[in-house]
Design a protein around this motif. Sequence first.
Motif, short mmCIF file in Angstrom:
data_model
loop_
_atom_site.label_atom_id
_atom_site.label_comp_id
_atom_site.label_asym_id
_atom_site.label_seq_id
_atom_site.Cartn_x
_atom_site.Cartn_y
_atom_site.Cartn_z
N PHE A 272 1.12 -0.89 0.10
CA PHE A 272 -0.06 -0.13 0.21
C PHE A 272 1.02 1.50 -0.19
CE2 PHE A 272 -3.69 -2.18 1.59
CZ PHE A 272 -4.21 -2.62 0.73
N PRO A 273 1.75 0.99 0.38
CA PRO A 273 2.65 2.56 0.63
C PRO A 273 3.04 2.81 -0.56
CG PRO A 273 3.26 1.24 2.65
CD PRO A 273 2.46 0.44 1.44
N GLN A 274 3.89 1.75 -1.00
CA GLN A 274 4.48 2.29 -2.81
C GLN A 274 3.54 2.17 -3.57
OE1 GLN A 274 7.10 -1.27 -3.51
NE2 GLN A 274 7.32 -0.86 -5.77
N ALA A 275 2.17 1.99 -3.71
CA ALA A 275 1.65 1.94 -4.27
C ALA A 275 0.93 3.01 -4.80
CB ALA A 275 0.07 0.38 -4.50
N ALA A 276 0.41 3.70 -2.95
CA ALA A 276 0.06 4.99 -2.65
C ALA A 276 1.05 5.98 -4.12
CB ALA A 276 0.22 4.86 -1.27
N VAL A 277 2.06 6.41 -3.45
CA VAL A 277 3.17 6.67 -3.93
C VAL A 277 3.31 6.80 -5.92
CG1 VAL A 277 5.23 7.53 -4.33
CG2 VAL A 277 3.87 7.37 -2.11
N TYR A 286 -2.94 6.47 0.40
CA TYR A 286 -2.14 5.47 1.63
C TYR A 286 -3.54 5.40 2.52
CZ TYR A 286 0.55 2.96 5.42
OH TYR A 286 0.97 2.44 6.14
N GLY A 287 -3.65 6.57 2.92
CA GLY A 287 -5.06 6.02 3.89
C GLY A 287 -5.80 5.12 3.32
N GLY A 401 6.17 -5.23 -9.32
CA GLY A 401 5.21 -3.72 -9.25
C GLY A 401 4.38 -3.90 -8.21
N THR A 402 3.90 -3.60 -7.31
CA THR A 402 2.66 -3.49 -6.96
C THR A 402 1.25 -4.23 -7.12
OG1 THR A 402 2.29 -1.37 -7.26
CG2 THR A 402 3.93 -1.93 -5.60
#
Length: 446
Positions: A272-277, A286-287, A401-402
Amino acid sequence: MSERSGGEPGDGEPTPRRRGLFADTTPLRTPSFRRLWTAGVVTVVGAQLTVVAVPFQLFALTGSSAWVGLTGLFGLVPLIVFGLWGGAIADAVDRRMLLVVSGIGIAVTSALLGITAVTHIGGPWTVLVIFAVQTACLAVNQPTRSAVLPRILPLEQLPAANTLWFTVQQLGAFAGPLVGGVALAFIDVGVLYFVDTVCLFASIWAAYRLPRLPVGDDAEGGFRGVVHAIRQSAGLRSVVDGFRYAAMSKVLLVSFLADLVAMGFGMPRAVFPQAAVETYGGGPAYGLLSAAIAGGAALGGLLSGRLHGIARQGVAVTIAVCLWGVGVALSGLTSILWLAVLLLAAAGAADLVSSVFRSTMLQTVATDEMRGRMQGVFVVVVAGGPRVADLWHGWAADAVGTGLATTIGGVAVVVGMIAVVLAFPAFWRYRAPVAGQDVDAPVGQS
């Protein structure tokens, strides 16, 4: 039939079958369960504040995410050890007293964390050690609490009761971090711990109000009984007996395998952190991704009325796990944030269905003498699966990749669950025991 709490109004009265849209609240008519559940509503708020506070305090002390990452190790090890051991203790002692003792342990450790935050006594190792002790107390408390439900509710009300439990937990997982994160902008982290401590007294009181719940006629009550069980009856041999018992029951075995498949392959939170960015452009992504699964599960619980009365619970679990995998897989294929959140929420709702029926199976298939140990194994499986997923999702996201990593995990869930059911068709054929059947009968053990 289940043993009910002694003589309280509403106990033992037949309840009509109801299948509406919203969650079935019939179990709340039983005073013992109503007190436990209401206390759980209060306690889950405080628990989620501590979930937010521990990483925040560690990062404030060290300025290092590596220290924060150690909470995974210091949480997982006591959860495994004391989840299994605590389940064995719960099968050898008055469960009411064990709930009270473990609840007091959780409250004391929360207070100690608050003291370290306010006084600045001790460093990060102190926080981690107290956190580990608290996790050990939680690992004893959770399987005991689940093992209590078949003793205070009729068999046919267990799915509804489990739905109410899981809905509260998911609402807490959704709202708690949001509230705690905002609160830390205005108050000291120690205040969150003290709020948790106060909230925990509600659960201690509700457990104290339960009737005595010894597993056998010769079980010793009181605090001395808990100590005696730890010394004599709940050793490694009892834990091994629990694993042997689970392996002999195809229904129980597959209920554990289903969760390992669903979470071990499919939980995508590590990406989630990487995908969010990289995929969704940062901001609130992210949230939203982090809250989507819990939010969907909570909504699914609120709208769970149609689950009441489903007899073919093996079929329900199989379909729910596959739907979880499909939702996760599809979320990895989209670069549209709202669609990914919607798909993850739908997956979370499916996971709630699976969780409710798997927990109900454990409470009805296992005999009362083994129920604590089965719930202990359940706690370990539920905690371990997502951590396995964290490990391989992180590596896969770096490699492919995410999005592709998430989709691979979702597809693996569907394939894995189908393979498990084909290998153990008794699970697919499993039907819930009918009302009036002895809850301790070894149903589905063939």
